[in-house]
Write a protein that holds these residues in place. Structure first.
Motif, PDB file in Angstrom:
ATOM      1  N   ASP A   5     115.366  74.508  61.360  1.00  0.00           N
ATOM      2  CA  ASP A   5     116.267  75.018  60.320  1.00  0.00           C
ATOM      3  C   ASP A   5     117.467  74.094  60.116  1.00  0.00           C
ATOM      4  O   ASP A   5     117.914  73.891  58.991  1.00  0.00           O
ATOM      5  CB  ASP A   5     116.735  76.433  60.679  1.00  0.00           C
ATOM      6  CG  ASP A   5     115.601  77.441  60.571  1.00  0.00           C
ATOM      7  OD1 ASP A   5     114.993  77.531  59.498  1.00  0.00           O
ATOM      8  OD2 ASP A   5     115.301  78.114  61.577  1.00  0.00           O
ATOM      9  N   ASP A  35     104.308  69.684  58.949  1.00  0.00           N
ATOM     10  CA  ASP A  35     104.209  71.044  59.484  1.00  0.00           C
ATOM     11  C   ASP A  35     104.545  72.045  58.376  1.00  0.00           C
ATOM     12  O   ASP A  35     105.542  71.862  57.672  1.00  0.00           O
ATOM     13  CB  ASP A  35     105.219  71.192  60.642  1.00  0.00           C
ATOM     14  CG  ASP A  35     104.971  72.440  61.485  1.00  0.00           C
ATOM     15  OD1 ASP A  35     104.559  73.466  60.910  1.00  0.00           O
ATOM     16  OD2 ASP A  35     105.193  72.377  62.703  1.00  0.00           O
ATOM     17  N   ARG A  37     105.757  74.842  58.774  1.00  0.00           N
ATOM     18  CA  ARG A  37     107.030  75.482  59.106  1.00  0.00           C
ATOM     19  C   ARG A  37     108.195  74.678  58.533  1.00  0.00           C
ATOM     20  O   ARG A  37     109.214  75.230  58.144  1.00  0.00           O
ATOM     21  CB  ARG A  37     107.182  75.612  60.622  1.00  0.00           C
ATOM     22  CG  ARG A  37     106.235  76.638  61.226  1.00  0.00           C
ATOM     23  CD  ARG A  37     106.360  76.647  62.727  1.00  0.00           C
ATOM     24  NE  ARG A  37     106.202  75.281  63.257  1.00  0.00           N
ATOM     25  CZ  ARG A  37     106.459  74.943  64.521  1.00  0.00           C
ATOM     26  NH1 ARG A  37     106.913  75.826  65.362  1.00  0.00           N
ATOM     27  NH2 ARG A  37     106.275  73.712  64.921  1.00  0.00           N
ATOM     28  N   HIS A  38     108.042  73.346  58.494  1.00  0.00           N
ATOM     29  CA  HIS A  38     109.074  72.512  57.881  1.00  0.00           C
ATOM     30  C   HIS A  38     109.223  72.885  56.408  1.00  0.00           C
ATOM     31  O   HIS A  38     110.326  72.983  55.889  1.00  0.00           O
ATOM     32  CB  HIS A  38     108.704  71.029  57.986  1.00  0.00           C
ATOM     33  CG  HIS A  38     108.636  70.520  59.398  1.00  0.00           C
ATOM     34  ND1 HIS A  38     108.261  69.244  59.700  1.00  0.00           N
ATOM     35  CD2 HIS A  38     108.897  71.130  60.582  1.00  0.00           C
ATOM     36  CE1 HIS A  38     108.287  69.068  61.022  1.00  0.00           C
ATOM     37  NE2 HIS A  38     108.663  70.213  61.578  1.00  0.00           N
ATOM     38  N   GLY A  40     108.470  75.729  54.982  1.00  0.00           N
ATOM     39  CA  GLY A  40     109.078  77.049  54.867  1.00  0.00           C
ATOM     40  C   GLY A  40     110.582  76.982  55.099  1.00  0.00           C
ATOM     41  O   GLY A  40     111.368  77.553  54.345  1.00  0.00           O
ATOM     42  N   ALA A  41     110.998  76.242  56.129  1.00  0.00           N
ATOM     43  CA  ALA A  41     112.420  76.134  56.468  1.00  0.00           C
ATOM     44  C   ALA A  41     113.180  75.417  55.351  1.00  0.00           C
ATOM     45  O   ALA A  41     114.295  75.798  54.990  1.00  0.00           O
ATOM     46  CB  ALA A  41     112.587  75.387  57.791  1.00  0.00           C
TER      47      ALA A  41
ATOM     48  N   ASP B  41     111.461  82.493  64.810  1.00  0.00           N
ATOM     49  CA  ASP B  41     111.731  81.372  63.905  1.00  0.00           C
ATOM     50  C   ASP B  41     110.449  80.885  63.251  1.00  0.00           C
ATOM     51  O   ASP B  41     110.384  80.669  62.048  1.00  0.00           O
ATOM     52  CB  ASP B  41     112.379  80.214  64.682  1.00  0.00           C
ATOM     53  CG  ASP B  41     113.828  80.509  65.027  1.00  0.00           C
ATOM     54  OD1 ASP B  41     114.445  81.337  64.335  1.00  0.00           O
ATOM     55  OD2 ASP B  41     114.335  79.914  65.994  1.00  0.00           O
ATOM     56  N   ASP B  42     109.408  80.714  64.063  1.00  0.00           N
ATOM     57  CA  ASP B  42     108.129  80.242  63.533  1.00  0.00           C
ATOM     58  C   ASP B  42     107.617  81.191  62.463  1.00  0.00           C
ATOM     59  O   ASP B  42     107.153  80.778  61.397  1.00  0.00           O
ATOM     60  CB  ASP B  42     107.071  80.169  64.649  1.00  0.00           C
ATOM     61  CG  ASP B  42     107.299  78.977  65.570  1.00  0.00           C
ATOM     62  OD1 ASP B  42     108.222  78.194  65.282  1.00  0.00           O
ATOM     63  OD2 ASP B  42     106.567  78.856  66.560  1.00  0.00           O
ATOM     64  N   GLN B  45     109.716  81.079  59.241  1.00  0.00           N
ATOM     65  CA  GLN B  45     109.416  79.858  58.488  1.00  0.00           C
ATOM     66  C   GLN B  45     108.070  79.970  57.791  1.00  0.00           C
ATOM     67  O   GLN B  45     107.909  79.556  56.641  1.00  0.00           O
ATOM     68  CB  GLN B  45     109.434  78.639  59.430  1.00  0.00           C
ATOM     69  CG  GLN B  45     110.851  78.189  59.772  1.00  0.00           C
ATOM     70  CD  GLN B  45     110.937  77.466  61.099  1.00  0.00           C
ATOM     71  OE1 GLN B  45     109.939  77.249  61.784  1.00  0.00           O
ATOM     72  NE2 GLN B  45     112.149  77.095  61.473  1.00  0.00           N
ATOM     73  N   GLU B  46     107.117  80.566  58.473  1.00  0.00           N
ATOM     74  CA  GLU B  46     105.790  80.753  57.883  1.00  0.00           C
ATOM     75  C   GLU B  46     105.870  81.698  56.681  1.00  0.00           C
ATOM     76  O   GLU B  46     105.188  81.497  55.677  1.00  0.00           O
ATOM     77  CB  GLU B  46     104.825  81.295  58.945  1.00  0.00           C
ATOM     78  CG  GLU B  46     103.400  81.527  58.477  1.00  0.00           C
ATOM     79  CD  GLU B  46     102.514  80.280  58.486  1.00  0.00           C
ATOM     80  OE1 GLU B  46     102.741  79.395  59.319  1.00  0.00           O
ATOM     81  OE2 GLU B  46     101.602  80.218  57.638  1.00  0.00           O
ATOM     82  N   TYR B  49     107.146  79.758  53.888  1.00  0.00           N
ATOM     83  CA  TYR B  49     106.096  78.851  53.441  1.00  0.00           C
ATOM     84  C   TYR B  49     105.123  79.568  52.507  1.00  0.00           C
ATOM     85  O   TYR B  49     104.739  79.059  51.461  1.00  0.00           O
ATOM     86  CB  TYR B  49     105.344  78.267  54.643  1.00  0.00           C
ATOM     87  CG  TYR B  49     104.141  77.467  54.247  1.00  0.00           C
ATOM     88  CD1 TYR B  49     104.273  76.235  53.631  1.00  0.00           C
ATOM     89  CD2 TYR B  49     102.853  77.986  54.438  1.00  0.00           C
ATOM     90  CE1 TYR B  49     103.178  75.516  53.230  1.00  0.00           C
ATOM     91  CE2 TYR B  49     101.744  77.269  54.049  1.00  0.00           C
ATOM     92  CZ  TYR B  49     101.918  76.027  53.441  1.00  0.00           C
ATOM     93  OH  TYR B  49     100.813  75.322  53.041  1.00  0.00           O
TER      94      TYR B  49
END
Lengths: 326, 194
Positions: A5, A35, A37-38, A40-41, B41-42, B45-46, B49
């Motif tokens: 983040d 990734d 997740r990158h 999404g962040a 956190d994972d 973030q998902e 995404y």
């Protein structure tokens, strides 16, 4: 809050600086591609950055507008290739059932060379069979299929049970599944058919299929990916639902799994009993409507029974021939 | 590589005003469900995404419920992938699903409320950070103008911007929203509704 983040915030700050160029964009792309997740962040940080533009009304001294006016900021969102989960699942299919895996190898190759094939699965058995036209049939527990790949049409008769088909594209040879009076036609697509006494359930995972009933004059209904329907044997098709999640779950059997999503205990028990000779019986009718969520192996009714015992605090009696809950 | 820029600002505005306000509530629930900080956190973030992958947000009627449902689906997929069926997780997920039907107290985030929220984020920043954000976001100055006004290098401004945004994102994650309504499992139609 993770370092991901923080890094995402650094990227957004850099994008909003005057020193943004192709090189920086390439670096950002690399980071994003590494990734999901990158991604999404980064998306989240961009949204927060843009949200702060709300504060501009304080600077202008005007009243609060109903719709915020956002600048046309040159944010570019990069999309990494991320195949839908179902595709991966299809490729890794059969990881679940040991029975299935052992049977597929031998039988699959043998059948691949023939135009006419009759397939029968026992209770608890799951088979994945490549057909001669390079389509794939996954056949669920206690099912019977008669396959006839003619030059004009690929005919599949579902005598009983359930099967999912990943159909090889061939416009000149329609792929038609018959279940009682119900017909399902596809060109290049993936779908499943489950036969019941009073009709057939059709789930579409890819492309488009047409469903009709030989008993009625009604025009075929077109079903797209993510939809499911129940086609009655005696009458025309009435309703089609768009439920991609439910379709995906209902096909968990291809991996030897049962997926429960707030299903009743009675529904879950019926599902397990499709796959096992060791039947589960609900002794207490009051339990029928208890609801459960989870993924289980089709061939492990005992694991399921133990989970129910833990979840609902009920007695479970496991015998060789049956499992009694309640 | 595909780039989508057309719809993007609109999407970011939607996420900023309709999704971010509910993130803290979701994280609280995930804590209660037993997820560790890094797992939360994972998962979050998902969730973003998945939102990023949406081509349109028009079908989202209740953004809060949508966000919770997405988180729930991701958890189910992970449970499935790992072949771990812990019944605690199973029951908790069920509760998460039932949040869907509870009306969201923040369903209509008014423009005035959102402004108060944003100003609160900016005012809570450390002094220099706050000055940067006030000039850039309240007065709409560019990074170069902000640097001139504060007699700082553009490099420092960028660093302060990143630092401030990180702090605000932490506030987004920890903010205290009204408590989530967790109700007993809904009596929903079971499998197929013919």
């Amino acid at each position: 809050m993770s370092t991901i983040d923080d890094i995402a915030a650094q990227w957004v700050a850099r994008q909003a600086s005057t020193q943004w160029d192709n090189e920086a964009q390439a670096q950002l792309d690399d980071w994003l591609m590494a990734d999901v997740r990158h991604q999404g962040a980064h998306f989240r940080a961009q949204a927060a950055w843009l949200m702060l533009d709300r504060a501009s009304v304080m600077g202008a001294g005007g009243s609060v507008p109903e719709v915020p006016e956002f600048n046309d900021t040159p944010f570019v969102v990069t999309l990494a290739p991320h195949p839908p989960l179902t595709r991966r699942r299809i490729l890794t299919t059969l990881g679940g059932g040991a029975v299935a895996a052992s049977l597929t190898v031998g039988l699959g190759l043998a059948y691949a060379l023939k135009d006419r094939v009759n397939l029968t699965t026992e209770v608890g058995e799951l088979r994945k069979i490549p057909l001669k036209d390079r389509s794939i049939a996954s056949v669920n527990t206690d099912s019977r299929l008669e396959i006839d790949l003619k030059t004009s049409q690929r005919d599949i008769r579902l005598i009983r049970g359930e099967a999912w088909f990943d159909v090889a594209k061939d416009k000149t040879r329609p792929f038609v599944v018959a279940a009682g009076n119900v017909r399902v036609r596809a060109v290049g697509t993936a779908f499943s058919v489950r036969k019941f006494d009073h009709g057939a359930e059709v789930l579409v995972t890819e492309g488009v299929v047409e469903v009709w009933n030989t008993n009625t004059d009604t025009a075929p209904a077109r079903l797209t990916a993510g939809t499911r329907t129940f086609a009655p044997d005696a009458a025309a098709l009435k309703t089609v639902e768009f439920r991609p999640d439910a379709v995906d779950r209902a096909l968990a059997w291809r991996e030897g799994q049962i997926a429960l999503d707030n299903d009743t205990l009675q529904t879950a028990v019926n599902e397990f009993n499709r796959y096992n000779s060791q039947k589960i019986r609900l002794a207490d009718p009051a339990l029928n409507d208890a609801r459960l969520v989870g993924w289980f192996r089709t061939d492990q009714p005992e694991t399921f029974a133990r989970a129910v015992h833990g979840a609902l605090n009920v007695t479970v009696n496991i015998r060789n021939d049956e499992i009694i809950i309640g | 590589m595909t780039a989508r820029s057309g719809m993007c600002t609109k999407h970011l505005a939607f996420v900023g005003s309709q999704i971010l306000p509910h993130e803290a509530g979701l994280r609280q629930w995930l804590t209660r469900a037993g997820l560790s900080a890094s797992e939360r956190d994972d998962l979050v973030q998902e969730v973003y995404y998945r939102l990023l992958r949406q081509t349109s947000f028009d079908h989202i009627e209740d953004p809060r419920a949508y966000m919770y449902r997405t988180a729930r689906n991701i958890m189910l997929e992970q449970i499935r992938k790992n072949r771990v069926v812990s019944i605690t997780t199973v029951q908790n997920i069920d509760e998460l699903g039932s949040i869907d039907i509870a009306p969201s107290p923040e369903q209509a985030v008014s423009a005035r409320r959102e402004l108060a929220r944003v100003m609160g984020f900016i005012e809570a920043l450390p002094a220099r950070c706050r000055a940067v954000f006030e000039l850039r976001k309240v007065h709409g100055l560019s990074q170069a103008e902000t640097a001139r006004r504060l007699s700082l290098s553009e490099n420092i401004i960028e660093k302060e911007t990143a630092k401030g945004l990180s702090l605000i994102l932490k506030r987004v994650a920890e903010d205290n929203p009204p408590p989530a309504d967790i109700v007993p499992a809904p009596t929903r139609n079971a499998h197929v509704n013919y």
